[in-house]
Design an enzyme around this catalytic site. Structure first.
Site, PDB file in Angstrom:
ATOM      1  N   ASP A  19       8.825   3.227   4.742  1.00  0.00           N
ATOM      2  CA  ASP A  19       7.665   2.378   4.988  1.00  0.00           C
ATOM      3  C   ASP A  19       8.090   1.173   5.833  1.00  0.00           C
ATOM      4  O   ASP A  19       9.157   0.581   5.613  1.00  0.00           O
ATOM      5  CB  ASP A  19       7.072   1.905   3.652  1.00  0.00           C
ATOM      6  CG  ASP A  19       5.680   1.324   3.803  1.00  0.00           C
ATOM      7  OD1 ASP A  19       4.730   1.944   3.292  1.00  0.00           O
ATOM      8  OD2 ASP A  19       5.549   0.255   4.441  1.00  0.00           O
TER       9      ASP A  19
ATOM     10  N   HIS B 239      -0.858   9.947   2.146  1.00  0.00           N
ATOM     11  CA  HIS B 239       0.570   9.632   2.002  1.00  0.00           C
ATOM     12  C   HIS B 239       0.863   9.250   0.572  1.00  0.00           C
ATOM     13  O   HIS B 239       0.056   8.605  -0.096  1.00  0.00           O
ATOM     14  CB  HIS B 239       0.997   8.509   2.962  1.00  0.00           C
ATOM     15  CG  HIS B 239       0.115   7.304   2.934  1.00  0.00           C
ATOM     16  ND1 HIS B 239      -1.113   7.267   3.547  1.00  0.00           N
ATOM     17  CD2 HIS B 239       0.269   6.100   2.345  1.00  0.00           C
ATOM     18  CE1 HIS B 239      -1.681   6.098   3.353  1.00  0.00           C
ATOM     19  NE2 HIS B 239      -0.859   5.355   2.605  1.00  0.00           N
TER      20      HIS B 239
HETATM   21  P1  DGP Z   1      -1.562   2.365   2.248  1.00  0.00           P
HETATM   22  O1  DGP Z   1      -1.818   0.898   2.252  1.00  0.00           O
HETATM   23  O2  DGP Z   1      -1.473   2.952   0.853  1.00  0.00           O
HETATM   24  O3  DGP Z   1      -2.517   3.105   3.142  1.00  0.00           O
HETATM   25  O4  DGP Z   1      -0.110   2.543   2.861  1.00  0.00           O
HETATM   26  C1  DGP Z   1       0.137   2.552   4.235  1.00  0.00           C
HETATM   27  C2  DGP Z   1       1.564   2.177   4.430  1.00  0.00           C
HETATM   28  O5  DGP Z   1       1.939   2.536   5.735  1.00  0.00           O
HETATM   29  C3  DGP Z   1       1.846   0.688   4.285  1.00  0.00           C
HETATM   30  O6  DGP Z   1       2.696   0.468   3.156  1.00  0.00           O
HETATM   31  C4  DGP Z   1       2.546   0.301   5.566  1.00  0.00           C
HETATM   32  C5  DGP Z   1       2.900   1.622   6.199  1.00  0.00           C
HETATM   33  N1  DGP Z   1       2.836   1.658   7.652  1.00  0.00           N
HETATM   34  C6  DGP Z   1       1.815   1.213   8.430  1.00  0.00           C
HETATM   35  N2  DGP Z   1       2.100   1.433   9.725  1.00  0.00           N
HETATM   36  C7  DGP Z   1       3.340   2.017   9.754  1.00  0.00           C
HETATM   37  C8  DGP Z   1       4.171   2.484  10.813  1.00  0.00           C
HETATM   38  O7  DGP Z   1       3.838   2.417  11.992  1.00  0.00           O
HETATM   39  N3  DGP Z   1       5.362   3.013  10.454  1.00  0.00           N
HETATM   40  C9  DGP Z   1       5.760   3.113   9.145  1.00  0.00           C
HETATM   41  N4  DGP Z   1       6.956   3.650   8.909  1.00  0.00           N
HETATM   42  N5  DGP Z   1       4.988   2.701   8.132  1.00  0.00           N
HETATM   43  C10 DGP Z   1       3.797   2.156   8.441  1.00  0.00           C
END
Ligand code: DGP
Length: 116
Positions: free
Chosen positions: A32, A102
């Site tokens: 994340d 996710h």
């Molecule tokens: P949620 O809030 O449950 O929809 O989780 C989405 C998650 O995705 C949040 O913890 C941050 C992560 N996230 C957002 N954009 C990116 C990205 O571009 N790359 C990665 N690795 N994670 C991301």
């Protein structure tokens, strides 16, 4: 949302870089970008599904694979014995910000319950 515009579909296609921890032909696990614990990995299906709320009865196999993948990630990251949390947010009100299913795998610190 059309999958061409979906952030996580773009990660699946390799258009956006990600720190990949493990992968299979049906799922991808990557760190994340805003970690909430020492271990914070997201497990996503390669195919676009909006959330757990949009899984159909045909998706039982995929749902099970994502849970098994979460357990595999916990083993890889060394938190299988110390404890870890598997959580998926469904809908904006529950904290979902990316509308591609996710599973968060969190570990490496003590977890509180209930979540805020
Ligand atoms: P949620 O809030 O449950 O929809 O989780 C989405 C998650 O995705 C949040 O913890 C941050 C992560 N996230 C957002 N954009 C990116 C990205 O571009 N790359 C990665 N690795 N994670 C991301």
């Amino acid at each position: 949302m059309v999958s061409e515009d979906c952030l996580f579909c773009r990660i699946v296609r390799g258009e956006i870089p990600a720190d990949i921890v493990a992968e299979d032909d049906r799922w991808l696990a990557f760190r994340d970008i805003q970690p909430q614990a020492p271990v914070h990995v997201l497990v996503i299906p390669r195919e676009h599904v909006e959330s757990v709320g949009s899984l159909s009865t045909d998706d039982g196999g995929l749902a099970g694979e994502l849970m098994l993948a979460a357990a595999e990630v916990a083993r890889i990251e060394g938190v299988a014995e110390s404890g870890f949390r598997v959580v998926t947010n469904v809908g904006e009100r529950a904290g979902q910000s990316v509308f591609h299913l996710h599973v968060h795998v969190l570990g490496g610190r003590r977890m509180r319950w209930p979540p805020g």
